[in-house]
Enzyme design. Sequence first.
Site, PDB file in Angstrom:
ATOM      1  N   ARG A 193      78.443  30.874 -23.144  1.00 40.95           N
ATOM      2  CA  ARG A 193      78.221  32.292 -22.857  1.00 40.95           C
ATOM      3  C   ARG A 193      79.276  33.220 -23.466  1.00 40.95           C
ATOM      4  O   ARG A 193      78.931  34.289 -23.974  1.00 40.95           O
ATOM      5  CB  ARG A 193      78.116  32.526 -21.352  1.00 40.95           C
ATOM      6  N   ASP A 241      74.958  33.175 -15.137  1.00 40.49           N
ATOM      7  CA  ASP A 241      75.035  33.655 -16.517  1.00 40.49           C
ATOM      8  C   ASP A 241      75.210  35.162 -16.611  1.00 40.49           C
ATOM      9  O   ASP A 241      75.891  35.664 -17.507  1.00 40.49           O
ATOM     10  CB  ASP A 241      73.800  33.219 -17.308  1.00 40.49           C
ATOM     11  N   SER A 254      63.046  25.110 -16.003  1.00 37.66           N
ATOM     12  CA  SER A 254      63.631  25.902 -17.095  1.00 37.66           C
ATOM     13  C   SER A 254      64.711  25.080 -17.790  1.00 37.66           C
ATOM     14  O   SER A 254      65.368  24.233 -17.173  1.00 37.66           O
ATOM     15  CB  SER A 254      64.229  27.203 -16.555  1.00 37.66           C
ATOM     16  N   ASP A 291      60.407  35.609 -21.994  1.00 35.60           N
ATOM     17  CA  ASP A 291      61.211  36.544 -21.208  1.00 35.60           C
ATOM     18  C   ASP A 291      61.953  37.537 -22.092  1.00 35.60           C
ATOM     19  O   ASP A 291      61.913  38.756 -21.848  1.00 35.60           O
ATOM     20  CB  ASP A 291      62.208  35.779 -20.338  1.00 35.60           C
TER      21      ASP A 291
END
Length: 406
Positions: free
Chosen positions: A96, A125, A179, A16
């Site tokens: 994050r 996110d 994922s 990605d």
Amino acid sequence: MPAPKKVVLAYSGGLDTSIILKWLQTEYGCEVVTFTADLGQGEELEPARAKAEMMGASAIYVEDVREEFVRDFVFPMFRANAVYEGLYLLGTSIARPLISKRLVEIAHEVGADAVAHGATGKGNDQVRFELAAYALDPNIKVIAPWREWDLTSRTKLLEFAEANQIPVAKDKRGEAPFSVDANLLHTSSEGKVLEDPAVDAPDYVYQRTVAPEDAPNEPEYIEVGFERGDAVSVNGEALSPAELLTKLNELGGKHGCGRLDLVEGRFVGMKSRGIYETPGGTLLLEAHRAIESITLDRGAMHLKDQLMPQYAELIYNGFWFSPERTMLQAAIDASQTHVTGTVRLKLYKGHARTVGRWSDYSLYSEAHVTFEDDAGAYDQKDAAGFIQLNALRLKLLAARDKRIKG
């Protein structure tokens, strides 16, 4: 707003973000600088560097930020005993703000006018990355390709990759079963085979912990030392923050501790099902609460417990760099002045249980609580007046109600 001339991309080296790298180059005609963070995800990161170089990144940053991650983000969060919706130890959420911080810092270093991330438009996110970025630089441009491009399926992504000579691993040509996001604090697995919350997660989803039923048949006892609210040693061995969490992960994973199957309420509104493994964090939370139990005053502890859900929600929702989180952190940190000592844990078949705790700053007084002669440490007659004063308003309420009922 004019097209960016240079973008700093949060880059994993996976399919990605590799597609995003090329898409930014073709869509905007801009330079792309990549940033890959070693957060302890357990993967070799040099291939990401090689891939970014092959794809024409103008500069490549691959950084080991494990110590900073644990010291400046994980440990402050654990001083608060932060748990979202009663169960989740916030492993993805807390990583994050660090990634965003470095994205913005690198953007300033290289003269970039934008940063980019690979978070989708459905998840939390995107919010976390962007709130952190704007808090650190209100003028930064944030590019979120998943909200802009027309590559809306795995087939289209693969077609774009092939058209632009982006290497695709063979197993990526099929549908990934789920994922994964990982760092030193936890592993998070979501999507695909995990989307039905009524169906038990397959055994192969778990990566950091053995099944509790397959864990050792003998318990293991460990000791975690604390100074001012932060863990500093395991079994008497002084360790750095990242070393300590790595050690606790090893011990907790071996005994099947820290598995969680959770349906959580995302900030963007929907519910999602995730499988989390937080072996070291589970041990750390248990031990921290145990050392607080003998070193924190009841009023301070109860106030912390009232503040904790709001603090945890701020982290989950992406407000690490907000003034309210900073204010709460100051109060939490002030409470940890005497949270120093040692906790003994028993690890067995998926459980981490406190079996001992001691501290030079302990508020526990055996003289006051003993069932034997307390030698005058506590006069039990004092309790009568204490009870009568606290009962006064209840008596007045009861008397009124009795009078009204006639």
